[in-house]
Design a protein around this motif. Sequence first.
Motif, PDB file in Angstrom:
ATOM      1  N   GLU A  55       0.831  -1.204   0.000  1.00 33.59           N
ATOM      2  CA  GLU A  55       0.000   0.000   0.000  1.00 33.59           C
ATOM      3  C   GLU A  55       0.861   1.248   0.000  1.00 33.59           C
ATOM      4  N   HIS A  56       0.413   2.271  -0.702  1.00 32.67           N
ATOM      5  CA  HIS A  56       1.105   3.549  -0.669  1.00 32.67           C
ATOM      6  C   HIS A  56       0.150   4.573  -1.236  1.00 32.67           C
ATOM      7  N   ASP A  57       0.319   5.805  -0.844  1.00 38.17           N
ATOM      8  CA  ASP A  57      -0.521   6.847  -1.417  1.00 38.17           C
ATOM      9  C   ASP A  57       0.247   8.157  -1.483  1.00 38.17           C
ATOM     10  N   CYS A  58       0.421   8.820  -0.331  1.00 38.28           N
ATOM     11  CA  CYS A  58       1.017  10.159  -0.373  1.00 38.28           C
ATOM     12  C   CYS A  58       2.517  10.144  -0.659  1.00 38.28           C
ATOM     13  N   ARG A  59       3.172   9.119  -0.187  1.00 41.34           N
ATOM     14  CA  ARG A  59       4.641   9.016  -0.263  1.00 41.34           C
ATOM     15  C   ARG A  59       5.343  10.214   0.371  1.00 41.34           C
ATOM     16  N   GLU A  60       4.700  10.834   1.322  1.00 41.57           N
ATOM     17  CA  GLU A  60       5.382  11.901   2.060  1.00 41.57           C
ATOM     18  C   GLU A  60       5.082  11.834   3.557  1.00 41.57           C
ATOM     19  N   GLY A  61       4.710  10.657   4.022  1.00 37.64           N
ATOM     20  CA  GLY A  61       4.615  10.454   5.461  1.00 37.64           C
ATOM     21  C   GLY A  61       3.383  11.012   6.134  1.00 37.64           C
ATOM     22  N   ILE A  62       2.303  11.237   5.370  1.00 38.29           N
ATOM     23  CA  ILE A  62       1.118  11.777   6.037  1.00 38.29           C
ATOM     24  C   ILE A  62      -0.129  10.911   5.921  1.00 38.29           C
ATOM     25  N   CYS A  63      -0.140   9.946   5.007  1.00 39.90           N
ATOM     26  CA  CYS A  63      -1.392   9.198   4.843  1.00 39.90           C
ATOM     27  C   CYS A  63      -1.405   7.925   5.672  1.00 39.90           C
ATOM     28  N   GLY A  64      -0.235   7.389   5.983  1.00 35.97           N
ATOM     29  CA  GLY A  64      -0.170   6.193   6.806  1.00 35.97           C
ATOM     30  C   GLY A  64      -0.438   4.898   6.071  1.00 35.97           C
ATOM     31  N   SER A  65      -0.393   4.908   4.733  1.00 39.72           N
ATOM     32  CA  SER A  65      -0.702   3.681   3.986  1.00 39.72           C
ATOM     33  C   SER A  65       0.432   2.671   3.973  1.00 39.72           C
ATOM     34  N   CYS A  66       1.658   3.164   3.909  1.00 44.06           N
ATOM     35  CA  CYS A  66       2.788   2.325   3.511  1.00 44.06           C
ATOM     36  C   CYS A  66       3.232   1.375   4.622  1.00 44.06           C
ATOM     37  N   SER A  67       2.334   0.495   5.007  1.00 46.24           N
ATOM     38  CA  SER A  67       2.614  -0.388   6.133  1.00 46.24           C
ATOM     39  C   SER A  67       3.456  -1.578   5.714  1.00 46.24           C
ATOM     40  N   THR A  83       7.624   4.222   5.961  1.00 46.41           N
ATOM     41  CA  THR A  83       8.413   3.481   4.973  1.00 46.41           C
ATOM     42  C   THR A  83       8.688   4.344   3.742  1.00 46.41           C
ATOM     43  N   CYS A  84       7.715   5.185   3.375  1.00 50.48           N
ATOM     44  CA  CYS A  84       7.911   6.011   2.181  1.00 50.48           C
ATOM     45  C   CYS A  84       8.989   7.072   2.398  1.00 50.48           C
ATOM     46  N   GLN A  85       9.286   7.373   3.665  1.00 53.55           N
ATOM     47  CA  GLN A  85      10.335   8.365   3.958  1.00 53.55           C
ATOM     48  C   GLN A  85      11.691   7.703   4.218  1.00 53.55           C
TER      49      GLN A  85
END
Lengths: 257, 233
Positions: A55-67, A83-85
Amino acid sequence: MNLTLLVWRQETPTSEGSFKEYKVNDVSPDSSFLEMLDLLNEELEVKGEAPIAFEHDCREGICGSCSMVVNGKPHGPNKLATTCQLHMRSFKDGDTIVIEPWRAKAFPVIKDLVVDRSAFDKIIQAGGFISVNTGAAVDANSILIDKESADSAFDAATCIGCGACVAACPNGSAMLFTAAKVSHLGLLAQGQPERYSRVINMVKEMDAQMFGGCTNHGECQEACPKGISIKFISRLNRDYLKGRLLQIVQGSGMKAQ
Amino acid sequence: MILDFYRSTVGKKIIMALTGAALLGFVVGHMAGNLKMFGGVGADGVHKMDHYAEFLRTMGSDLFGRETLLWVARAGLLVCVGLHILMAFQLSLINSKARPVGYKSQEYQSSTLASRGMMFGGIILLSFIVFHILHFTTGDLHFRGFEYGKVYSNVWNGFQSPSVVAFYILAMAALSFHTFHGAWSLFQTLGVDGPKLNPIIRGVALVLAILLFFGFVSVPIATSMQILSAPIG
Ligand code: HEM
Ligand code: FES
Protein backbone atom coordinates in the motif's frame (compact mmCIF):
# COMPACT_ATOMS: atom_id res chain seq x y z
CA MET A 1 23.67 -1.03 -4.41
CA ASN A 2 22.84 -4.71 -4.76
CA LEU A 3 20.40 -6.17 -2.28
CA THR A 4 18.68 -9.40 -1.37
CA LEU A 5 15.06 -9.12 -0.31
CA LEU A 6 13.05 -11.68 1.62
CA VAL A 7 9.44 -10.70 0.98
CA TRP A 8 6.23 -12.19 2.32
CA ARG A 9 4.11 -13.33 -0.63
CA GLN A 10 0.51 -14.32 -0.08
CA GLU A 11 -1.93 -14.59 -2.95
CA THR A 12 -5.27 -14.22 -1.17
CA PRO A 13 -6.48 -13.64 2.40
CA THR A 14 -6.98 -17.36 2.88
CA SER A 15 -4.06 -18.81 0.96
CA GLU A 16 -0.90 -19.83 2.70
CA GLY A 17 1.92 -17.37 2.27
CA SER A 18 5.66 -17.75 2.36
CA PHE A 19 8.85 -15.74 2.09
CA LYS A 20 10.34 -15.38 -1.39
CA GLU A 21 13.86 -14.26 -2.13
CA TYR A 22 14.55 -11.55 -4.71
CA LYS A 23 17.73 -9.88 -5.90
CA VAL A 24 17.62 -6.20 -6.79
CA ASN A 25 20.65 -4.71 -8.44
CA ASP A 26 21.83 -1.19 -9.18
CA VAL A 27 19.62 0.50 -6.63
CA SER A 28 20.43 4.18 -6.12
CA PRO A 29 21.14 5.05 -2.47
CA ASP A 30 19.03 8.17 -3.06
CA SER A 31 15.92 6.24 -4.01
CA SER A 32 13.25 5.67 -1.43
CA PHE A 33 12.36 2.25 -0.12
CA LEU A 34 9.11 2.26 -2.09
CA GLU A 35 10.92 3.27 -5.27
CA MET A 36 13.21 0.31 -4.76
CA LEU A 37 10.11 -1.92 -4.56
CA ASP A 38 8.71 -0.21 -7.68
CA LEU A 39 11.93 -1.10 -9.47
CA LEU A 40 11.64 -4.73 -8.42
CA ASN A 41 7.98 -4.82 -9.44
CA GLU A 42 8.80 -3.54 -12.92
CA GLU A 43 11.35 -6.33 -13.30
CA LEU A 44 8.83 -8.88 -12.03
CA GLU A 45 6.24 -7.69 -14.53
CA VAL A 46 8.71 -7.99 -17.40
CA LYS A 47 9.40 -11.54 -16.27
CA GLY A 48 5.65 -12.23 -16.19
CA GLU A 49 5.54 -12.62 -12.40
CA ALA A 50 2.96 -10.98 -10.16
CA PRO A 51 4.27 -7.72 -8.66
CA ILE A 52 4.50 -7.42 -4.89
CA ALA A 53 1.35 -5.81 -3.54
CA PHE A 54 2.00 -3.03 -1.05
CA GLU A 55 0.00 0.00 0.00
CA HIS A 56 1.11 3.55 -0.67
CA ASP A 57 -0.52 6.85 -1.42
CA CYS A 58 1.02 10.16 -0.37
CA ARG A 59 4.64 9.02 -0.26
CA GLU A 60 5.38 11.90 2.06
CA GLY A 61 4.62 10.45 5.46
CA ILE A 62 1.12 11.78 6.04
CA CYS A 63 -1.39 9.20 4.84
CA GLY A 64 -0.17 6.19 6.81
CA SER A 65 -0.70 3.68 3.99
CA CYS A 66 2.79 2.32 3.51
CA SER A 67 2.61 -0.39 6.13
CA MET A 68 5.36 -2.99 6.22
CA VAL A 69 7.75 -4.39 8.77
CA VAL A 70 11.29 -3.93 7.48
CA ASN A 71 14.02 -5.92 9.22
CA GLY A 72 11.93 -6.44 12.34
CA LYS A 73 10.77 -2.85 12.76
CA PRO A 74 7.54 -1.30 11.48
CA HIS A 75 8.45 1.27 8.78
CA GLY A 76 12.08 0.15 8.96
CA PRO A 77 15.13 1.19 10.92
CA ASN A 78 14.69 4.96 11.09
CA LYS A 79 12.94 6.75 13.94
CA LEU A 80 10.00 9.07 13.30
CA ALA A 81 9.68 8.04 9.65
CA THR A 82 7.26 6.04 7.55
CA THR A 83 8.41 3.48 4.97
CA CYS A 84 7.91 6.01 2.18
CA GLN A 85 10.34 8.37 3.96
CA LEU A 86 12.96 5.65 4.30
CA HIS A 87 15.83 5.91 1.85
CA MET A 88 18.12 3.22 0.59
CA ARG A 89 21.15 5.02 2.02
CA SER A 90 19.97 3.65 5.36
CA PHE A 91 21.12 0.23 4.11
CA LYS A 92 24.47 -1.16 3.02
CA ASP A 93 25.42 -2.72 -0.28
CA GLY A 94 24.92 -6.48 -0.07
CA ASP A 95 22.34 -6.28 2.75
CA THR A 96 19.54 -8.80 3.11
CA ILE A 97 16.26 -7.08 3.94
CA VAL A 98 13.26 -8.93 5.41
CA ILE A 99 9.89 -7.38 4.49
CA GLU A 100 6.70 -8.58 6.19
CA PRO A 101 3.14 -7.33 6.58
CA TRP A 102 1.74 -6.02 9.91
CA ARG A 103 0.92 -9.09 11.98
CA ALA A 104 -2.28 -8.93 14.00
CA LYS A 105 -5.50 -10.88 14.21
CA ALA A 106 -7.36 -7.60 13.69
CA PHE A 107 -5.32 -6.78 10.55
CA PRO A 108 -5.80 -9.78 8.25
CA VAL A 109 -3.51 -9.95 5.23
CA ILE A 110 -5.34 -9.16 1.99
CA LYS A 111 -2.42 -9.78 -0.35
CA ASP A 112 1.35 -9.86 0.16
CA LEU A 113 2.15 -6.81 2.32
CA VAL A 114 -1.33 -5.29 2.25
CA VAL A 115 -3.45 -5.73 5.39
CA ASP A 116 -7.04 -4.75 6.11
CA ARG A 117 -7.02 -1.97 8.69
CA SER A 118 -10.75 -1.35 8.85
CA ALA A 119 -10.63 -2.44 12.51
CA PHE A 120 -9.23 1.05 13.17
CA ASP A 121 -12.21 2.62 11.38
CA LYS A 122 -14.52 0.59 13.62
CA ILE A 123 -12.81 2.02 16.70
CA ILE A 124 -13.23 5.56 15.35
CA GLN A 125 -16.89 4.89 14.55
CA ALA A 126 -17.43 3.81 18.15
CA GLY A 127 -16.55 7.25 19.54
CA GLY A 128 -13.81 9.09 17.70
CA PHE A 129 -15.98 12.08 16.90
CA ILE A 130 -17.77 15.00 18.52
CA SER A 131 -21.47 15.64 18.04
CA VAL A 132 -22.11 19.13 16.70
CA ASN A 133 -25.52 20.50 15.89
CA THR A 134 -25.79 22.00 12.43
CA GLY A 135 -26.19 25.72 12.05
CA ALA A 136 -23.94 28.70 11.68
CA ALA A 137 -20.30 28.11 12.49
CA VAL A 138 -19.18 29.28 15.91
CA ASP A 139 -17.04 32.42 15.93
CA ALA A 140 -13.38 31.65 15.79
CA ASN A 141 -11.62 31.84 19.16
CA SER A 142 -14.91 31.96 21.07
CA ILE A 143 -13.81 28.86 22.98
CA LEU A 144 -10.48 29.51 24.62
CA ILE A 145 -8.14 26.57 25.06
CA ASP A 146 -4.97 26.81 27.08
CA LYS A 147 -1.72 26.33 25.21
CA GLU A 148 -0.71 23.18 27.07
CA SER A 149 -3.94 21.37 26.22
CA ALA A 150 -3.88 22.62 22.66
CA ASP A 151 -0.30 21.40 22.18
CA SER A 152 -1.00 18.07 23.79
CA ALA A 153 -4.20 17.57 21.76
CA PHE A 154 -2.24 18.36 18.64
CA ASP A 155 0.50 15.87 19.54
CA ALA A 156 -2.18 13.19 19.83
CA ALA A 157 -3.88 14.35 16.63
CA THR A 158 -0.73 13.79 14.57
CA CYS A 159 -1.64 10.08 14.54
CA ILE A 160 -1.95 9.01 10.90
CA GLY A 161 -3.57 5.67 11.76
CA CYS A 162 -0.82 3.64 10.10
CA GLY A 163 -0.98 0.79 12.62
CA ALA A 164 2.75 0.63 13.38
CA CYS A 165 1.86 0.63 17.10
CA VAL A 166 -0.14 -2.56 16.70
CA ALA A 167 2.55 -4.09 14.51
CA ALA A 168 5.29 -3.35 17.04
CA CYS A 169 3.40 -4.35 20.19
CA PRO A 170 4.29 -7.85 21.40
CA ASN A 171 0.59 -8.14 22.35
CA GLY A 172 -0.84 -6.77 19.12
CA SER A 173 -2.51 -4.05 21.17
CA ALA A 174 -4.12 -0.96 19.64
CA MET A 175 -3.88 1.07 22.83
CA LEU A 176 -1.62 3.80 21.43
CA PHE A 177 -3.91 4.40 18.46
CA THR A 178 -7.06 4.36 20.60
CA ALA A 179 -5.45 6.51 23.28
CA ALA A 180 -4.32 9.10 20.72
CA LYS A 181 -7.82 9.34 19.27
CA VAL A 182 -9.47 9.44 22.70
CA SER A 183 -7.05 12.12 23.92
CA HIS A 184 -7.03 14.50 21.02
CA LEU A 185 -10.76 15.01 21.46
CA GLY A 186 -10.81 14.58 25.24
CA LEU A 187 -8.26 17.33 25.72
CA LEU A 188 -10.34 19.94 23.93
CA ALA A 189 -13.45 21.77 25.10
CA GLN A 190 -15.48 20.45 22.17
CA GLY A 191 -14.71 16.90 23.23
CA GLN A 192 -15.96 17.22 26.82
CA PRO A 193 -19.66 16.30 26.47
CA GLU A 194 -18.82 12.80 25.22
CA ARG A 195 -15.50 12.45 27.01
CA TYR A 196 -16.27 9.44 29.18
CA SER A 197 -18.73 7.60 26.96
CA ARG A 198 -16.16 7.99 24.18
CA VAL A 199 -13.35 6.25 26.03
CA ILE A 200 -15.62 3.44 27.23
CA ASN A 201 -17.11 2.81 23.78
CA MET A 202 -13.82 2.99 21.94
CA VAL A 203 -12.14 0.57 24.34
CA LYS A 204 -15.08 -1.79 23.98
CA GLU A 205 -14.75 -1.73 20.19
CA MET A 206 -10.97 -2.12 20.42
CA ASP A 207 -11.48 -5.31 22.44
CA ALA A 208 -14.21 -6.53 20.08
CA GLN A 209 -11.82 -6.17 17.15
CA MET A 210 -9.53 -8.70 18.86
CA PHE A 211 -6.61 -6.38 19.59
CA GLY A 212 -4.51 -7.39 22.59
CA GLY A 213 -4.13 -5.54 25.88
CA CYS A 214 -1.42 -3.12 26.94
CA THR A 215 1.36 -4.34 29.23
CA ASN A 216 3.40 -1.13 29.06
CA HIS A 217 6.30 -2.51 27.02
CA GLY A 218 6.51 0.87 25.27
CA GLU A 219 7.31 -0.65 21.85
CA CYS A 220 4.47 1.31 20.20
CA GLN A 221 5.94 4.68 21.11
CA GLU A 222 9.32 3.66 19.66
CA ALA A 223 7.71 2.52 16.41
CA CYS A 224 5.29 5.43 15.97
CA PRO A 225 6.39 7.50 12.96
CA LYS A 226 4.78 10.52 14.61
CA GLY A 227 6.43 10.02 18.01
CA ILE A 228 3.15 9.77 19.92
CA SER A 229 3.86 9.19 23.61
CA ILE A 230 2.50 6.41 25.80
CA LYS A 231 1.46 9.19 28.18
CA PHE A 232 -1.78 9.12 26.18
CA ILE A 233 -2.28 5.46 27.13
CA SER A 234 -1.94 6.42 30.75
CA ARG A 235 -4.45 9.21 30.12
CA LEU A 236 -6.84 6.75 28.50
CA ASN A 237 -6.56 4.46 31.53
CA ARG A 238 -7.29 7.41 33.81
CA ASP A 239 -10.32 8.52 31.80
CA TYR A 240 -11.56 4.94 31.54
CA LEU A 241 -11.40 4.45 35.29
CA LYS A 242 -13.08 7.83 35.89
CA GLY A 243 -15.77 7.06 33.35
CA ARG A 244 -16.59 3.71 34.91
CA LEU A 245 -16.69 5.22 38.41
CA LEU A 246 -19.01 7.97 37.17
CA GLN A 247 -21.26 5.33 35.64
CA ILE A 248 -21.50 3.59 38.99
CA VAL A 249 -22.21 6.84 40.81
CA GLN A 250 -24.71 8.14 38.28
CA GLY A 251 -26.39 4.89 37.26
CA SER A 252 -26.38 3.15 33.92
CA GLY A 253 -28.21 6.01 32.18
CA MET A 254 -24.93 7.87 31.81
CA LYS A 255 -24.52 9.30 28.37
CA ALA A 256 -22.10 12.09 28.93
CA GLN A 257 -19.84 13.43 31.69
CA MET B 1 -21.47 -1.98 34.69
CA ILE B 2 -18.90 -3.57 36.98
CA LEU B 3 -19.16 -6.60 34.72
CA ASP B 4 -18.47 -4.46 31.66
CA PHE B 5 -15.43 -3.07 33.45
CA TYR B 6 -14.24 -6.58 34.25
CA ARG B 7 -14.80 -7.72 30.67
CA SER B 8 -12.62 -5.01 29.10
CA THR B 9 -8.87 -5.40 28.71
CA VAL B 10 -8.37 -2.02 30.38
CA GLY B 11 -10.55 -3.03 33.35
CA LYS B 12 -8.72 -6.34 33.74
CA LYS B 13 -5.40 -4.53 33.66
CA ILE B 14 -6.58 -2.08 36.32
CA ILE B 15 -7.61 -5.01 38.55
CA MET B 16 -4.17 -6.49 37.94
CA ALA B 17 -2.48 -3.21 38.89
CA LEU B 18 -4.50 -2.77 42.10
CA THR B 19 -3.96 -6.35 43.27
CA GLY B 20 -0.31 -6.17 42.19
CA ALA B 21 0.15 -3.01 44.23
CA ALA B 22 -1.39 -4.67 47.28
CA LEU B 23 0.87 -7.69 46.82
CA LEU B 24 3.90 -5.43 46.47
CA GLY B 25 2.97 -3.72 49.72
CA PHE B 26 2.72 -7.08 51.41
CA VAL B 27 6.01 -8.30 49.97
CA VAL B 28 7.87 -5.23 51.23
CA GLY B 29 6.43 -5.68 54.73
CA HIS B 30 7.18 -9.39 54.67
CA MET B 31 10.78 -8.76 53.64
CA ALA B 32 11.25 -6.24 56.45
CA GLY B 33 9.68 -8.66 58.96
CA ASN B 34 12.03 -11.45 57.89
CA LEU B 35 15.01 -9.33 58.90
CA LYS B 36 13.96 -10.07 62.52
CA MET B 37 15.87 -13.30 61.90
CA PHE B 38 18.97 -11.18 62.49
CA GLY B 39 17.49 -9.77 65.71
CA GLY B 40 19.08 -12.33 68.01
CA VAL B 41 17.56 -13.56 71.27
CA GLY B 42 15.45 -11.51 73.67
CA ALA B 43 15.95 -11.15 77.45
CA ASP B 44 13.42 -13.95 77.96
CA GLY B 45 15.61 -16.41 76.01
CA VAL B 46 13.23 -16.46 73.03
CA HIS B 47 14.32 -15.56 69.48
CA LYS B 48 13.20 -12.06 68.43
CA MET B 49 11.82 -13.69 65.27
CA ASP B 50 9.47 -15.80 67.38
CA HIS B 51 8.34 -12.70 69.28
CA TYR B 52 7.51 -11.07 65.99
CA ALA B 53 5.60 -14.11 64.74
CA GLU B 54 3.64 -14.21 67.96
CA PHE B 55 2.87 -10.51 67.54
CA LEU B 56 1.39 -11.24 64.09
CA ARG B 57 -0.85 -13.90 65.65
CA THR B 58 -1.95 -11.74 68.55
CA MET B 59 -2.28 -8.31 66.92
CA GLY B 60 -5.77 -6.96 67.49
CA SER B 61 -6.62 -9.90 69.74
CA ASP B 62 -7.95 -7.69 72.54
CA LEU B 63 -10.61 -6.50 70.08
CA PHE B 64 -11.25 -9.46 67.79
CA GLY B 65 -9.63 -12.50 69.35
CA ARG B 66 -6.38 -14.33 68.64
CA GLU B 67 -5.30 -14.70 64.99
CA THR B 68 -8.42 -12.97 63.65
CA LEU B 69 -6.56 -10.09 62.02
CA LEU B 70 -3.96 -12.52 60.72
CA TRP B 71 -6.66 -14.53 58.98
CA VAL B 72 -8.26 -11.39 57.58
CA ALA B 73 -4.90 -10.45 56.10
CA ARG B 74 -4.43 -13.94 54.72
CA ALA B 75 -7.88 -13.92 53.14
CA GLY B 76 -7.17 -10.53 51.59
CA LEU B 77 -3.87 -11.77 50.16
CA LEU B 78 -5.52 -14.88 48.78
CA VAL B 79 -8.18 -12.80 47.01
CA CYS B 80 -5.46 -10.52 45.58
CA VAL B 81 -3.29 -13.40 44.38
CA GLY B 82 -6.33 -15.17 42.93
CA LEU B 83 -7.62 -12.13 41.04
CA HIS B 84 -4.13 -11.15 39.91
CA ILE B 85 -3.44 -14.59 38.45
CA LEU B 86 -6.89 -14.90 36.89
CA MET B 87 -6.42 -11.55 35.12
CA ALA B 88 -2.86 -12.50 34.13
CA PHE B 89 -4.00 -15.70 32.43
CA GLN B 90 -7.03 -14.10 30.77
CA LEU B 91 -5.02 -11.18 29.41
CA SER B 92 -2.16 -13.39 28.24
CA LEU B 93 -4.65 -15.51 26.34
CA ILE B 94 -6.23 -12.43 24.72
CA ASN B 95 -2.76 -11.11 23.86
CA SER B 96 -1.54 -14.31 22.29
CA LYS B 97 -4.73 -14.56 20.22
CA ALA B 98 -4.17 -11.00 18.97
CA ARG B 99 -1.10 -12.15 17.03
CA PRO B 100 -1.74 -15.64 15.68
CA VAL B 101 1.07 -15.36 13.09
CA GLY B 102 4.38 -14.04 14.38
CA TYR B 103 7.20 -12.19 12.64
CA LYS B 104 10.19 -13.73 10.92
CA SER B 105 12.27 -10.98 12.47
CA GLN B 106 11.22 -8.63 15.23
CA GLU B 107 13.53 -6.14 16.89
CA TYR B 108 12.57 -4.96 20.34
CA GLN B 109 13.43 -1.37 21.16
CA SER B 110 12.11 -0.58 24.62
CA SER B 111 10.61 -3.69 26.17
CA THR B 112 12.82 -5.51 28.65
CA LEU B 113 13.47 -9.10 29.65
CA ALA B 114 11.43 -8.23 32.73
CA SER B 115 8.45 -6.86 30.80
CA ARG B 116 8.36 -9.74 28.33
CA GLY B 117 8.91 -12.32 31.08
CA MET B 118 6.07 -11.26 33.41
CA MET B 119 4.13 -14.47 32.78
CA PHE B 120 7.21 -16.70 33.02
CA GLY B 121 8.32 -15.04 36.26
CA GLY B 122 4.75 -15.05 37.53
CA ILE B 123 4.51 -18.82 37.12
CA ILE B 124 7.76 -19.28 39.06
CA LEU B 125 6.28 -17.01 41.76
CA LEU B 126 3.04 -18.99 41.84
CA SER B 127 4.83 -22.30 42.32
CA PHE B 128 7.01 -20.62 44.92
CA ILE B 129 3.98 -19.27 46.82
CA VAL B 130 2.43 -22.76 46.98
CA PHE B 131 5.69 -24.38 48.12
CA HIS B 132 6.49 -21.58 50.56
CA ILE B 133 3.15 -21.96 52.38
CA LEU B 134 3.55 -25.74 52.61
CA HIS B 135 7.15 -25.24 53.72
CA PHE B 136 6.93 -22.65 56.50
CA THR B 137 3.25 -22.03 57.22
CA THR B 138 1.75 -25.52 57.39
CA GLY B 139 5.06 -27.43 57.57
CA ASP B 140 3.78 -30.21 55.28
CA LEU B 141 6.85 -29.97 53.04
CA HIS B 142 9.37 -29.10 55.73
CA PHE B 143 10.80 -32.54 56.66
CA ARG B 144 13.32 -31.11 59.13
CA GLY B 145 11.49 -31.06 62.45
CA PHE B 146 8.77 -28.45 61.86
CA GLU B 147 7.21 -27.17 65.09
CA TYR B 148 4.25 -24.76 65.11
CA GLY B 149 5.23 -21.34 66.46
CA LYS B 150 9.00 -21.98 66.53
CA VAL B 151 9.63 -19.78 63.55
CA TYR B 152 13.36 -19.17 63.98
CA SER B 153 14.09 -22.85 64.32
CA ASN B 154 11.77 -23.80 61.44
CA VAL B 155 13.43 -21.29 59.13
CA TRP B 156 16.95 -22.19 60.22
CA ASN B 157 16.36 -25.92 59.83
CA GLY B 158 14.43 -25.43 56.59
CA PHE B 159 17.39 -23.67 55.01
CA GLN B 160 19.87 -26.43 55.81
CA SER B 161 18.90 -27.95 52.47
CA PRO B 162 20.94 -26.41 49.61
CA SER B 163 18.28 -27.22 46.99
CA VAL B 164 15.63 -25.40 49.03
CA VAL B 165 17.96 -22.40 49.36
CA ALA B 166 18.60 -22.47 45.60
CA PHE B 167 14.86 -22.52 44.85
CA TYR B 168 14.27 -19.58 47.20
CA ILE B 169 17.00 -17.57 45.49
CA LEU B 170 15.58 -18.36 42.05
CA ALA B 171 12.08 -17.34 43.15
CA MET B 172 13.36 -14.08 44.63
CA ALA B 173 15.15 -13.32 41.38
CA ALA B 174 11.80 -13.83 39.65
CA LEU B 175 10.16 -11.49 42.17
CA SER B 176 12.84 -8.93 41.54
CA PHE B 177 12.30 -8.97 37.77
CA HIS B 178 8.53 -8.94 38.26
CA THR B 179 8.86 -5.90 40.51
CA PHE B 180 11.18 -4.05 38.16
CA HIS B 181 8.50 -3.99 35.46
CA GLY B 182 5.40 -4.28 37.66
CA ALA B 183 6.14 -1.41 40.04
CA TRP B 184 6.50 0.92 37.04
CA SER B 185 3.73 -0.60 34.95
CA LEU B 186 1.10 -0.30 37.67
CA PHE B 187 1.38 3.49 37.71
CA GLN B 188 0.89 3.68 33.94
CA THR B 189 -2.10 1.37 34.23
CA LEU B 190 -3.67 3.49 36.94
CA GLY B 191 -3.08 6.65 34.93
CA VAL B 192 -0.34 8.16 37.08
CA ASP B 193 2.06 9.60 34.55
CA GLY B 194 4.22 12.61 33.94
CA PRO B 195 7.45 13.48 32.16
CA LYS B 196 9.11 14.37 35.48
CA LEU B 197 7.43 11.57 37.42
CA ASN B 198 8.22 8.63 35.12
CA PRO B 199 12.01 8.52 35.62
CA ILE B 200 11.39 8.67 39.38
CA ILE B 201 8.90 5.79 39.21
CA ARG B 202 11.34 3.78 37.08
CA GLY B 203 14.09 4.49 39.60
CA VAL B 204 11.97 3.52 42.58
CA ALA B 205 10.96 0.30 40.81
CA LEU B 206 14.64 -0.55 40.23
CA VAL B 207 15.60 0.21 43.84
CA LEU B 208 12.62 -1.78 45.11
CA ALA B 209 13.53 -4.73 42.89
CA ILE B 210 17.11 -4.74 44.23
CA LEU B 211 16.09 -4.22 47.88
CA LEU B 212 13.52 -7.01 47.73
CA PHE B 213 16.02 -9.43 46.23
CA PHE B 214 18.80 -8.82 48.73
CA GLY B 215 16.44 -8.40 51.67
CA PHE B 216 14.79 -11.74 51.04
CA VAL B 217 17.82 -13.82 50.08
CA SER B 218 19.84 -12.53 53.03
CA VAL B 219 18.07 -14.97 55.37
CA PRO B 220 18.57 -18.25 53.44
CA ILE B 221 22.12 -17.23 52.52
CA ALA B 222 23.08 -16.19 56.06
CA THR B 223 21.61 -19.43 57.35
CA SER B 224 23.40 -21.73 54.92
CA MET B 225 26.68 -19.85 55.49
CA GLN B 226 26.23 -20.37 59.25
CA ILE B 227 26.19 -16.61 59.88
CA LEU B 228 22.92 -17.13 61.74
CA SER B 229 23.51 -19.42 64.71
CA ALA B 230 21.61 -22.62 65.36
CA PRO B 231 18.29 -22.17 67.18
CA ILE B 232 18.22 -22.41 70.97
CA GLY B 233 15.63 -24.17 73.05
C1 HEM C 1 4.42 -11.90 45.07
C2 HEM C 1 3.55 -11.96 44.17
C3 HEM C 1 3.27 -10.93 43.08
C4 HEM C 1 3.44 -9.56 43.07
C5 HEM C 1 3.96 -8.70 44.20
C6 HEM C 1 3.02 -9.09 41.78
C7 HEM C 1 3.01 -7.75 41.37
C8 HEM C 1 2.65 -7.30 40.13
C9 HEM C 1 2.50 -5.93 39.73
C10 HEM C 1 2.73 -4.73 40.63
C11 HEM C 1 2.14 -5.91 38.42
C12 HEM C 1 1.90 -4.68 37.55
C13 HEM C 1 0.48 -4.44 37.24
C14 HEM C 1 0.35 -3.49 36.06
O1 HEM C 1 1.10 -3.61 35.11
O2 HEM C 1 -0.48 -2.63 36.07
C15 HEM C 1 2.07 -7.26 37.97
C16 HEM C 1 1.78 -7.65 36.69
C17 HEM C 1 1.71 -8.97 36.26
N1 HEM C 1 1.79 -10.11 37.05
FE1 HEM C 1 2.20 -10.11 39.00
N2 HEM C 1 2.64 -10.15 41.01
C18 HEM C 1 2.78 -11.30 41.79
C19 HEM C 1 2.47 -12.59 41.41
C20 HEM C 1 2.15 -12.99 40.12
C21 HEM C 1 1.84 -14.33 39.75
C22 HEM C 1 1.82 -15.51 40.69
C23 HEM C 1 1.60 -14.29 38.39
C24 HEM C 1 1.24 -15.36 37.41
C25 HEM C 1 0.90 -16.53 37.50
C26 HEM C 1 1.76 -12.94 37.94
C27 HEM C 1 1.65 -12.53 36.63
C28 HEM C 1 1.67 -11.21 36.23
C29 HEM C 1 1.53 -10.77 34.87
C30 HEM C 1 1.39 -11.66 33.65
C31 HEM C 1 1.54 -9.36 34.89
C32 HEM C 1 1.32 -8.42 33.71
C33 HEM C 1 2.58 -8.00 33.16
C34 HEM C 1 2.50 -6.74 32.41
O3 HEM C 1 1.48 -6.06 32.47
O4 HEM C 1 3.48 -6.44 31.76
N3 HEM C 1 2.08 -12.16 39.02
N4 HEM C 1 2.37 -8.10 39.04
S1 FES D 1 2.64 6.47 1.62
FE1 FES D 1 1.58 7.95 2.84
S2 FES D 1 2.63 7.74 4.70
FE2 FES D 1 3.81 6.48 3.44
